[in-house]
Design a protein around this motif. Structure first.
Motif, PDB file in Angstrom:
ATOM      1  N   UNK A 143      14.293 -15.088  17.439  1.00  0.00           N
ATOM      2  CA  UNK A 143      12.950 -14.822  17.948  1.00  0.00           C
ATOM      3  C   UNK A 143      12.069 -14.102  16.931  1.00  0.00           C
ATOM      4  N   UNK A 144      12.627 -13.113  16.252  1.00  0.00           N
ATOM      5  CA  UNK A 144      11.766 -12.394  15.313  1.00  0.00           C
ATOM      6  C   UNK A 144      12.549 -11.804  14.149  1.00  0.00           C
ATOM      7  N   UNK A 145      11.825 -11.632  13.053  1.00  0.00           N
ATOM      8  CA  UNK A 145      12.366 -10.928  11.899  1.00  0.00           C
ATOM      9  C   UNK A 145      11.843  -9.509  11.939  1.00  0.00           C
ATOM     10  N   UNK A 146      12.732  -8.569  11.701  1.00  0.00           N
ATOM     11  CA  UNK A 146      12.336  -7.166  11.727  1.00  0.00           C
ATOM     12  C   UNK A 146      12.622  -6.570  10.355  1.00  0.00           C
ATOM     13  N   UNK A 147      11.640  -5.849   9.831  1.00  0.00           N
ATOM     14  CA  UNK A 147      11.813  -5.233   8.528  1.00  0.00           C
ATOM     15  C   UNK A 147      11.396  -3.774   8.608  1.00  0.00           C
ATOM     16  N   UNK A 148      12.126  -2.936   7.902  1.00  0.00           N
ATOM     17  CA  UNK A 148      11.753  -1.526   7.866  1.00  0.00           C
ATOM     18  C   UNK A 148      11.973  -1.016   6.455  1.00  0.00           C
ATOM     19  N   UNK A 149      11.204   0.006   6.101  1.00  0.00           N
ATOM     20  CA  UNK A 149      11.315   0.542   4.745  1.00  0.00           C
ATOM     21  C   UNK A 149      11.201   2.063   4.762  1.00  0.00           C
ATOM     22  N   UNK A 150      12.008   2.688   3.927  1.00  0.00           N
ATOM     23  CA  UNK A 150      11.886   4.123   3.682  1.00  0.00           C
ATOM     24  C   UNK A 150      11.761   4.312   2.183  1.00  0.00           C
ATOM     25  N   UNK A 151      10.887   5.233   1.781  1.00  0.00           N
ATOM     26  CA  UNK A 151      10.787   5.542   0.354  1.00  0.00           C
ATOM     27  C   UNK A 151      11.180   6.988   0.119  1.00  0.00           C
ATOM     28  N   UNK A 152      12.045   7.483   0.994  1.00  0.00           N
ATOM     29  CA  UNK A 152      12.414   8.900   0.929  1.00  0.00           C
ATOM     30  C   UNK A 152      13.914   9.098   0.731  1.00  0.00           C
ATOM     31  N   UNK A 153      14.578   8.088   0.154  1.00  0.00           N
ATOM     32  CA  UNK A 153      16.008   8.251  -0.116  1.00  0.00           C
ATOM     33  C   UNK A 153      16.229   9.273  -1.224  1.00  0.00           C
ATOM     34  N   UNK A 154      17.246  10.113  -1.072  1.00  0.00           N
ATOM     35  CA  UNK A 154      17.563  11.070  -2.135  1.00  0.00           C
ATOM     36  C   UNK A 154      18.975  10.775  -2.635  1.00  0.00           C
ATOM     37  N   UNK A 155      19.175  10.977  -3.944  1.00  0.00           N
ATOM     38  CA  UNK A 155      20.481  10.658  -4.501  1.00  0.00           C
ATOM     39  C   UNK A 155      20.710  11.415  -5.795  1.00  0.00           C
TER      40      UNK A 155
END
Lengths: 185, 302
Positions: A39-51
């Protein structure tokens, strides 16, 4: 007494700081995930990863707050946090591991390295081998890490109601894009 | 000498410390203060509004129903415990202009009233710094039914009432949330049914929800109207509105299955006109269903 003492201390310092031990860090790693369902494509993004990465022994530690993922629809974002990953109980996804081969800081061509370690999300930790492409930049002052891997919801006890199987994929594609900077002492 | 030794030792420790990936991570992990999400699942609890608003560019379609008295002289098997009767029906649309500002329109069977509402989220509870959410709510209602008597509504403004409420809410844990809603109803004298009743009424609502499963909660709210600004010695028996229900969330829908003593759905109607009581069978079944439509962009911004 004094020369002898300094000798010991110097020896200790020398022993605990190997010459080539080098740390890299990032606080703005980009993590995307993608769910493809009928039914749908879902996308999410974070630019706050720490490593943090130790280029000497290949140790890596990675962390991203679940709350930092942004969705195109804010109701989806609420459902993601409330119903699926339960981010109030399990606030972060983490990976801790070690590279299976040495990172060559002198080479500017991309290197394929596999990080072996524990990947944890929704409070469930799984041993994983994560393939990573590392590119050394600025004469070793920065490292670019790129990775794609899949996460199966059921591996981490993330339950998708049967009536929503058409909306949410069982296996989520994750991609990571991070630029690590050298830590100067 | 001893002091020097100590300093050397501490220095050594700090270097050892800095050598570790974990300790470097610990230095980085200064946690951001995120807004607490979903204090309540829905902008409405049983009778009262919650602090929640529509998401930006999301439209909700509302269908609400209140059946007749379950027991007492108007209930029982003659009306199939009130299911034959509809004391109120509500159809409405709420639209989120931004995540903080919602406007809505609706129509109620009770008094054949049309209503418009505005909700604005003033404060958002945050994980560390902000302990409460505060939302402002305003609703105006226009009664369109024929007058019961020739001089009931002398002028058009006699048909209009306004209700204002401040909703103060806190999510105590993922499953437990509470709210306190002080409010004020402004109505023209023409709408006062009991001659001794005051035109304008203070109301103090309290409400809460407890999750029993991930998608199912028990919800309840109670509104003090009697004992505040309302006179004590009225001809009519008015009761404080009280409702309990079960709330079920399934993705874009929220269903609330409720029992309450109020016959009407919108605050402008139920705050002044609740004449049924839980104790004499005046409780009724009802439901509130919302369907959410996302009218925003389909593509992620970056």
């Amino acid at each position: 007494m004094r020369p002898f003492y300094f000798l010991i201390m110097t020896f200790l310092y020398w022993n605990t700081t190997p010459v080539n031990a080098q740390f890299y860090q990032t606080t703005s790693a980009e993590i995307r995930f993608f769910s493809s369902a009928p039914v749908e494509d879902i996308e999410a993004v974070s630019k706050e990863g720490i490593a943090v990465l130790n280029s000497d022994n290949g140790e890596i530690s990675f962390k991203v707050m679940m709350r930092s993922f942004k969705f195109e629809k804010s109701l989806m974002q609420e459902h993601f946090n409330e119903n699926y990953v339960e981010s109030e109980k399990y606030p972060a996804a983490t990976f801790k591991g070690e590279a299976n081969s040495k990172i060559d800081l002198d080479s500017s061509t991309p290197q394929e390295v596999v990080f072996k370690g524990d990947f944890s999300v929704h409070g469930v930790s799984r041993p994983r081998d994560i393939p990573v492409r590392i590119t050394v930049k600025n004469n070793g002052k920065a490292l670019k890490l790129e990775s794609q891997f899949d996460v199966a919801c059921k591996d981490h006890d993330i339950k998708i109601p049967k009536i929503l199987w058409e909306n949410i994929a069982e296996v989520i594609e994750v991609s990571v894009n991070a630029e690590f900077q050298i830590i100067t002492k | 000498m001893k002091k020097l030794l100590l300093i050397q030792f501490l220095l050594l420790c700090s270097i050892l410390q800095a050598q570790d990936v974990d300790s470097l991570m610990a230095n980085l992990s200064e946690e951001k203060d995120y807004r607490v999400q979903a204090t309540f699942k829905s902008p409405r609890l049983v009778l009262l509004q919650t602090n929640e608003t529509q998401k930006a560019k999301n439209l909700a379609f509302w269908v609400g129903h209140r059946f007749g008295d379950i027991g007492g002289e108007f209930g029982g098997s003659n009306t199939l415990f009130g299911l034959d009767i509809a004391t109120d029906l509500y159809l409405g649309f709420d639209y989120g202009i931004t995540d903080a500002l919602t406007v809505g329109i609706g129509r109620s069977k009770f008094n054949e009233s049309y209503s418009g509402l505005v909700k604005y989220r003033l404060l958002w509870q945050e994980e560390d710094s902000m302990p409460l959410s505060v939302t402002l709510f305003g609703q105006s209602s226009w009664i369109t039914r024929e007058p019961f008597s020739r001089n009931e509504f002398d002028k058009e403004s006699d048909r209009i009432s306004h209700f204002f409420q401040v909703i103060i809410a806190r999510k105590f844990s993922p499953g437990v949330s509470f709210m306190i809603n002080p409010g004020f109803l402004i109505r023209p004298e023409a709408q006062v049914q009991d001659i001794d009743d005051s035109d304008n009424l203070f109301a103090l609502g309290i409400g809460g929800r407890v999750k029993i499963f991930k998608r199912i909660s028990i919800i309840a709210d109670y509104t003090f109207v009697n004992g505040l600004s309302r006179p004590d010695d009225l001809q009519t028996d008015y009761y404080n509105p009280f409702g309990v229900g079960v709330e079920i969330e399934t993705g874009g829908h929220v269903f609330a299955l409720n029992f309450q003593n109020s016959q009407a759905i919108i605050a402008n109607n139920f705050i002044p006109n609740t004449t049924k009581s839980w104790s004499d069978g005046g409780v009724r079944f009802g439901f509130m269903i919302s369907r959410n439509f996302n009218l925003g962009p389909k593509k992620i911004a970056n």
